[in-house]
Design a protein around this motif. Structure first.
Motif, PDB file in Angstrom:
ATOM      1  N   ASN A 101      11.719   1.259  -3.887  1.00  0.00           N
ATOM      2  CA  ASN A 101      12.966   0.537  -4.190  1.00  0.00           C
ATOM      3  C   ASN A 101      14.156   1.296  -3.599  1.00  0.00           C
ATOM      4  O   ASN A 101      14.847   2.022  -4.304  1.00  0.00           O
TER       5      ASN A 101
ATOM      6  N   VAL B 171       5.658  -7.075  -0.355  1.00  0.00           N
ATOM      7  CA  VAL B 171       7.110  -6.915  -0.382  1.00  0.00           C
ATOM      8  C   VAL B 171       7.659  -8.014  -1.279  1.00  0.00           C
ATOM      9  O   VAL B 171       7.476  -9.195  -0.990  1.00  0.00           O
ATOM     10  N   GLU B 172       8.300  -7.621  -2.361  1.00  0.00           N
ATOM     11  CA  GLU B 172       8.821  -8.617  -3.299  1.00  0.00           C
ATOM     12  C   GLU B 172      10.318  -8.815  -3.112  1.00  0.00           C
ATOM     13  O   GLU B 172      11.094  -7.859  -3.149  1.00  0.00           O
TER      14      GLU B 172
ATOM     15  N   CYS C 208      11.000  -1.171   4.565  1.00  0.00           N
ATOM     16  CA  CYS C 208       9.675  -1.790   4.422  1.00  0.00           C
ATOM     17  C   CYS C 208       8.706  -1.264   5.477  1.00  0.00           C
ATOM     18  O   CYS C 208       7.540  -0.961   5.177  1.00  0.00           O
TER      19      CYS C 208
ATOM     20  N   ARG D  31      -0.536  -7.629   4.696  1.00  0.00           N
ATOM     21  CA  ARG D  31       0.815  -7.506   4.164  1.00  0.00           C
ATOM     22  C   ARG D  31       1.387  -8.903   3.918  1.00  0.00           C
ATOM     23  O   ARG D  31       1.221  -9.802   4.750  1.00  0.00           O
TER      24      ARG D  31
ATOM     25  N   VAL E 189       6.852  -2.848  -1.965  1.00  0.00           N
ATOM     26  CA  VAL E 189       8.268  -2.574  -1.727  1.00  0.00           C
ATOM     27  C   VAL E 189       9.085  -3.618  -2.479  1.00  0.00           C
ATOM     28  O   VAL E 189       8.808  -4.816  -2.390  1.00  0.00           O
ATOM     29  N   LYS E 190      10.052  -3.142  -3.225  1.00  0.00           N
ATOM     30  CA  LYS E 190      11.073  -4.001  -3.830  1.00  0.00           C
ATOM     31  C   LYS E 190      12.363  -3.548  -3.153  1.00  0.00           C
ATOM     32  O   LYS E 190      13.078  -2.665  -3.656  1.00  0.00           O
ATOM     33  N   PRO E 191      12.681  -4.097  -1.963  1.00  0.00           N
ATOM     34  CA  PRO E 191      13.752  -3.536  -1.134  1.00  0.00           C
ATOM     35  C   PRO E 191      15.087  -3.410  -1.842  1.00  0.00           C
ATOM     36  O   PRO E 191      15.793  -2.421  -1.683  1.00  0.00           O
TER      37      PRO E 191
ATOM     38  N   THR F 128      -0.372  -4.532   1.103  1.00  0.00           N
ATOM     39  CA  THR F 128       1.024  -4.186   0.846  1.00  0.00           C
ATOM     40  C   THR F 128       1.801  -5.458   0.537  1.00  0.00           C
ATOM     41  O   THR F 128       1.698  -6.441   1.280  1.00  0.00           O
TER      42      THR F 128
ATOM     43  N   LEU G  38      10.548  -8.992   8.972  1.00  0.00           N
ATOM     44  CA  LEU G  38       9.228  -8.431   8.722  1.00  0.00           C
ATOM     45  C   LEU G  38       8.135  -9.241   9.404  1.00  0.00           C
ATOM     46  O   LEU G  38       7.136  -8.694   9.868  1.00  0.00           O
TER      47      LEU G  38
ATOM     48  N   PHE H 220       4.875 -11.171   2.002  1.00  0.00           N
ATOM     49  CA  PHE H 220       6.197 -11.225   1.365  1.00  0.00           C
ATOM     50  C   PHE H 220       6.086 -12.167   0.174  1.00  0.00           C
ATOM     51  O   PHE H 220       5.636 -13.314   0.310  1.00  0.00           O
TER      52      PHE H 220
END
Length: 234
Positions: free
Chosen positions: A73, A116-117, A103, A4, A37-39, A114, A139, A6
């Protein structure tokens, strides 16, 4: 072991999604499972299904097995402005912990890779007290930095790398993305970045018409990110 990361960038509009989608595509080509994931995403369009963001949709297309949009999202905002301002106008309060919870729910899927952007750069505000860096800290995952190749990129890259380290996170690698094809002395700038950034360069990506993930993937070195210890936080 699931990996994972970021994804952050030296600024906004420097190709974080392009690179993230390329990395996910490269993983899928190897038969690996992927998730993203684009939080929080601003600049979403109204659709019959609700607000949708082009960057989030690009990431969703590279998720295997498929991932529901709401999971990918969780916070979609209409105005193409700073997320904390767009959220305030929508009557929402962003917080690092709530975004982190979203996330973690995707992490529970256990995908091989995975991503995360974030939104914009490392210090984009979430509220009056927190930035996206606080989410990255919650995270605790290693960071991939997308460097937009244009005048000023060395300063932006070094400052971002320093901020990542100061926040206690590991820079796992960086990608040079050619956002300005006319950049003067590009090769010299690349050599300086490679000498001054401690993390490995994962690829130098030229301007690709349409930014198709299958083409972007050809320029990215995925092996470094898939090593058994690659995703371990420092």
């Amino acid at each position: 072991m699931p990996q994972r990361y970021f994804i952050t960038g030296t600024d906004t509009e420097i190709g974080k999604t392009t690179i993230a989608a390329g990395l996910l595509h490269a993983a899928r080509q190897r038969g690996l499972t992927t998730a993203a994931v684009k939080p929080v995403a601003a600049g979403c369009e109204v659709t019959p299904e609700g607000l949708r963001n082009d960057d989030a949709l690009a990431l969703q297309a590279e998720c295997s097995p498929p991932l529901d949009y709401a999971a990918l999202n969780p916070v979609a905002l209409a105005p193409p402005i700073a997320p904390h301002i767009a959220a305030r106008e929508a009557g929402l309060q962003l917080s690092a912990s709530r975004l982190a919870d979203a996330c973690f729910r995707v992490f529970e899927r256990g995908a091989d890779l995975t991503l995360v952007e974030g939104a914009g750069g490392w210090r984009v505000p979430l509220n009056d007290d927190q930035t996206l860096a606080d989410l990255a800290q919650e995270l605790g995952e290693p960071v991939i930095l997308v460097v937009g190749l244009r005048l000023g990129c060395i300063n932006h890259a070094l400052l971002t790398a320093e901020a990542i380290a100061a926040d206690g996170l590991r820079l796992a690698g960086w990608v040079a993305n050619q956002v300005d094809p006319q950049m003067d002395r590009q090769q010299h700038n690349l050599e300086t970045l490679k000498a001054m950034l401690s993390a490995p360069c994962l690829g130098v990506v030229p301007r690709v018409k349409g930014g198709r993930p299958a083409e972007i993937a050809k320029y990215l070195a995925l092996d470094t990110l898939l090593e058994p210890t690659a995703g371990l936080s420092s």
